[in-house]
Design a protein around this motif. Structure first.
Motif, mmCIF file in Angstrom:
data_model
loop_
_atom_site.group_PDB
_atom_site.id
_atom_site.type_symbol
_atom_site.label_atom_id
_atom_site.label_comp_id
_atom_site.label_asym_id
_atom_site.label_seq_id
_atom_site.Cartn_x
_atom_site.Cartn_y
_atom_site.Cartn_z
ATOM 1 N N TRP A 35 -3.029 7.010 5.342
ATOM 2 C CA TRP A 35 -1.860 6.186 5.670
ATOM 3 C C TRP A 35 -1.440 6.423 7.129
ATOM 4 O O TRP A 35 -1.205 5.486 7.884
ATOM 5 C CB TRP A 35 -0.701 6.540 4.721
ATOM 6 C CG TRP A 35 0.504 5.652 4.889
ATOM 7 C CD1 TRP A 35 0.742 4.490 4.235
ATOM 8 C CD2 TRP A 35 1.623 5.858 5.769
ATOM 9 N NE1 TRP A 35 1.923 3.947 4.651
ATOM 10 C CE2 TRP A 35 2.495 4.759 5.591
ATOM 11 C CE3 TRP A 35 1.975 6.839 6.689
ATOM 12 C CZ2 TRP A 35 3.683 4.629 6.282
ATOM 13 C CZ3 TRP A 35 3.159 6.701 7.389
ATOM 14 C CH2 TRP A 35 4.003 5.619 7.189
ATOM 15 N N PHE A 39 0.840 -1.187 0.000
ATOM 16 C CA PHE A 39 0.000 0.000 0.000
ATOM 17 C C PHE A 39 0.890 1.258 0.000
ATOM 18 O O PHE A 39 0.683 2.195 -0.775
ATOM 19 C CB PHE A 39 -0.901 -0.034 1.242
ATOM 20 C CG PHE A 39 -1.847 1.125 1.331
ATOM 21 C CD1 PHE A 39 -2.956 1.203 0.499
ATOM 22 C CD2 PHE A 39 -1.642 2.146 2.252
ATOM 23 C CE1 PHE A 39 -3.829 2.280 0.576
ATOM 24 C CE2 PHE A 39 -2.513 3.227 2.338
ATOM 25 C CZ PHE A 39 -3.611 3.289 1.500
ATOM 26 N N THR A 40 1.894 1.231 0.863
ATOM 27 C CA THR A 40 2.788 2.388 0.980
ATOM 28 C C THR A 40 3.584 2.595 -0.309
ATOM 29 O O THR A 40 3.629 3.689 -0.873
ATOM 30 C CB THR A 40 3.791 2.168 2.140
ATOM 31 O OG1 THR A 40 3.058 1.792 3.289
ATOM 32 C CG2 THR A 40 4.606 3.411 2.422
ATOM 33 N N ILE A 72 -4.437 10.309 0.609
ATOM 34 C CA ILE A 72 -3.833 8.986 0.871
ATOM 35 C C ILE A 72 -2.839 9.075 2.027
ATOM 36 O O ILE A 72 -2.758 8.181 2.866
ATOM 37 C CB ILE A 72 -3.141 8.451 -0.422
ATOM 38 C CG1 ILE A 72 -4.196 8.186 -1.497
ATOM 39 C CG2 ILE A 72 -2.381 7.165 -0.135
ATOM 40 C CD1 ILE A 72 -3.625 7.856 -2.867
ATOM 41 N N GLY A 90 3.282 5.635 -5.539
ATOM 42 C CA GLY A 90 2.925 5.792 -6.956
ATOM 43 C C GLY A 90 2.203 7.106 -7.206
ATOM 44 O O GLY A 90 2.601 7.887 -8.088
ATOM 45 N N VAL A 91 1.174 7.367 -6.417
ATOM 46 C CA VAL A 91 0.390 8.593 -6.640
ATOM 47 C C VAL A 91 1.240 9.835 -6.323
ATOM 48 O O VAL A 91 1.245 10.826 -7.077
ATOM 49 C CB VAL A 91 -0.912 8.577 -5.799
ATOM 50 C CG1 VAL A 91 -1.701 9.867 -5.984
ATOM 51 C CG2 VAL A 91 -1.777 7.387 -6.180
ATOM 52 N N LEU A 112 3.332 1.092 -3.480
ATOM 53 C CA LEU A 112 2.679 1.220 -4.785
ATOM 54 C C LEU A 112 1.667 2.359 -4.822
ATOM 55 O O LEU A 112 1.691 3.201 -5.717
ATOM 56 C CB LEU A 112 1.991 -0.093 -5.170
ATOM 57 C CG LEU A 112 2.936 -1.287 -5.374
ATOM 58 C CD1 LEU A 112 2.147 -2.544 -5.713
ATOM 59 C CD2 LEU A 112 3.938 -0.983 -6.481
ATOM 60 N N ILE A 113 0.775 2.402 -3.825
ATOM 61 C CA ILE A 113 -0.317 3.379 -3.924
ATOM 62 C C ILE A 113 0.138 4.769 -3.469
ATOM 63 O O ILE A 113 0.100 5.720 -4.245
ATOM 64 C CB ILE A 113 -1.557 2.888 -3.145
ATOM 65 C CG1 ILE A 113 -1.963 1.521 -3.727
ATOM 66 C CG2 ILE A 113 -2.701 3.909 -3.261
ATOM 67 C CD1 ILE A 113 -3.186 0.909 -3.155
ATOM 68 N N MET A 114 0.645 4.839 -2.227
ATOM 69 C CA MET A 114 1.050 6.173 -1.759
ATOM 70 C C MET A 114 2.248 6.683 -2.574
ATOM 71 O O MET A 114 2.253 7.814 -3.072
ATOM 72 C CB MET A 114 1.387 6.149 -0.273
ATOM 73 C CG MET A 114 1.597 7.535 0.282
ATOM 74 S SD MET A 114 1.632 7.561 2.060
ATOM 75 C CE MET A 114 3.320 7.160 2.376
ATOM 76 N N TYR A 173 -5.333 13.816 -4.151
ATOM 77 C CA TYR A 173 -5.276 12.368 -3.875
ATOM 78 C C TYR A 173 -4.092 12.062 -2.958
ATOM 79 O O TYR A 173 -4.202 11.305 -2.006
ATOM 80 C CB TYR A 173 -5.096 11.562 -5.168
ATOM 81 C CG TYR A 173 -6.288 11.550 -6.090
ATOM 82 C CD1 TYR A 173 -7.587 11.739 -5.601
ATOM 83 C CD2 TYR A 173 -6.136 11.345 -7.459
ATOM 84 C CE1 TYR A 173 -8.677 11.737 -6.463
ATOM 85 C CE2 TYR A 173 -7.221 11.334 -8.321
ATOM 86 C CZ TYR A 173 -8.487 11.538 -7.823
ATOM 87 O OH TYR A 173 -9.555 11.541 -8.677
ATOM 88 N N THR A 174 -2.939 12.654 -3.272
ATOM 89 C CA THR A 174 -1.736 12.375 -2.477
ATOM 90 C C THR A 174 -1.975 12.751 -1.012
ATOM 91 O O THR A 174 -1.661 11.986 -0.095
ATOM 92 C CB THR A 174 -0.523 13.162 -3.036
ATOM 93 O OG1 THR A 174 -0.392 12.864 -4.408
ATOM 94 C CG2 THR A 174 0.755 12.803 -2.309
#
Ligand code: HEM
Length: 397
Positions: free
Chosen positions: A380, A331-332, A376, A338-339, A334-336, A372-373
């Motif tokens: 997080w 999650f950290t 997230i 990545g975005v 790839l998602i956080m 979004y960042t």
């Protein structure tokens, strides 16, 4: 070296997920670390040459501050990206990493201070050059030498860690225990190959730089052509040097005809053709990324084979599945990650392409990605600390 010693040095808690995943992540993240190491050394090295031209040459006058800035930012990124392979190494190859860090303990301390002093001096170089055109020559050279030395130390740790057969001799030469922590090993050709890659990397960077600026009216055609042709020259010469040192390294360790090594040779030849033609440097960069991953995989293959021959296979590392940790990590990362990175890159791209002042709040994509960042990151933090507190109090109350 007896396999039982290596196995006894593993973490009794096992690994929290399948070792092959950590191995793949190691290869990926080391390639990222290396990319910024090479860009930092390449742009910094070239900027030092530039300090001698900057005063009299209008092209270098504009380009040199950009090169210095590129090196400055790359160092901070390489440090952050160095942490990831470090973590993966110590998960699956902990016997190697910790033995190397013990045998070379003094060098590990020195490494930290080397990095701090080298990077502070880089800022000194940056400010000196900003104040006076062509300024900071000596400080720049010293800072460059210090940061190259940091790479040599890193190389020592990597090489020592894959010499298990010699550890006993390093620990107790002729039967006398040596706890000084001054163990130092080098493989000159391997190091020369790694460092030589800085030249083609800065060459391809310059081709990208030229292509990126070619759409801006405030950069002359002469400037764009000069930077592209300098990039091509550096790329071609650098790739030839890297190809020779790579072949020598492979010959020395008897891997030249290994399919992975041959794939790297093919990759370098393709790169050479693309760099020489310079039709679309963004595609060249994509190929460079693939070659970097192959080189990273080669380093891993060498280590894997050395260890497997001694009876230590990472695939047999006891697995103690811990799904929440992996979910949190993915999650950290790839998602956080990545975005967040997509947001920064989109903004940087648009700032560079825009003439005059760029207002991010008026740009739909930048605003969306920024929001979004932030969202997230808040989520997080809530999950990370909430979860941590829950586990902590659950265990102690
Ligand atoms: C200017 C600073 C640095 C330079 C020039 C540098 C350069 C290098 C080089 C050349 C290698 C490859 C060595 C080899 O395979 O022979 C390497 C490996 C590595 N570096 Fe860095 N590095 C720097 C800073 C860092 C930092 C700050 C970290 C960690 C936070 C780091 C983590 C690593 C790791 C984990 C490896 C792989 C080690 C292994 O596979 O055993 N590096 N670095």
């Amino acid at each position: 070296m007896d396999a039982s010693i290596l196995l006894a040095l593993r973490d009794p808690a096992g690994v929290p997920f399948y070792p092959v995943v950590f191995q793949a992540l190691y290869v990926l993240t080391w390639a990222l670390h290396a990319a910024f190491v090479l860009l930092a050394l390449g742009s910094m090295g070239l900027s030092i040459v530039g300090t001698f031209k900057q005063k009299s040459d209008p092209i270098w006058k504009v380009m040199n501050p950009h090169l210095i800035q590129t090196g400055k930012i790359s160092i901070s990124i390489l440090i952050v990206l160095g942490v990831a392979p470090l973590l993966f190494t110590q998960v699956i190859y902990d016997p190697n990493w910790y033995v190397a860090n013990t045998l070379s303990g003094m060098w590990v301390f020195i490494f930290i201070y080397t990095l701090i002093v080298g990077y502070i001096m880089y800022y000194w170089y940056y400010y000196a050059n900003k104040k006076i055109e062509g300024g900071g020559k000596l400080i720049g050279i010293i800072s460059f030498a210090i940061l190259v030395f940091a790479g040599i130390l890193m190389h020592n740790f990597a090489v020592t860690s894959i010499m298990p057969n010699d550890w006993m001799q390093m620990y107790a030469p002729n039967g006398v225990v040596d706890t000084s922590g001054w163990t130092f090993n080098m493989e000159i050709i391997r190091l020369a190959f790694m460092v030589s890659l800085a030249v083609p990397v800065v060459g391809i960077f310059l081709q990208n730089y030229s292509r990126f600026l070619s759409t801006r009216a405030d950069f002359s055609k002469e400037f764009v052509d000069y930077t592209a042709s300098l990039g091509t020259k550096l790329g071609v010469v650098g790739l030839l040097i890297s190809a020779v040192t790579f072949a020598l390294w492979m010959l020395q360790i008897d891997y030249l005809l290994h399919p992975l090594s041959l794939a790297i040779v093919v990759g370098v030849v393709v790169l050479l053709l693309l760099v020489k033609q310079n039709k679309n440097s963004y595609i060249t960069t994509g190929v460079l990324v693939v070659v970097a991953l192959l080189i990273s995989a080669m380093r891993e293959l060498i280590r894997f084979d050395i260890m497997a021959n001694l009876g230590y296979s990472i695939y047999e590392y006891p697995v103690n599945l811990e799904i929440p940790s992996i979910v949190m990590f993915l999650f950290t990362f790839l998602i956080m990650g990545g975005v967040g990175v997509a947001w920064l890159l989109t903004m940087a791209w648009k700032v560079g392409k825009n003439q005059g002042v760029f207002d991010g709040s008026k740009d739909v994509a930048v605003t969306k990605l920024g929001n979004y960042t932030l969202a997230i990151m808040v989520l997080w933090m809530v999950v990370y600390f909430g979860w941590g507190m829950f586990i902590l109090f659950n265990n102690i109350l």
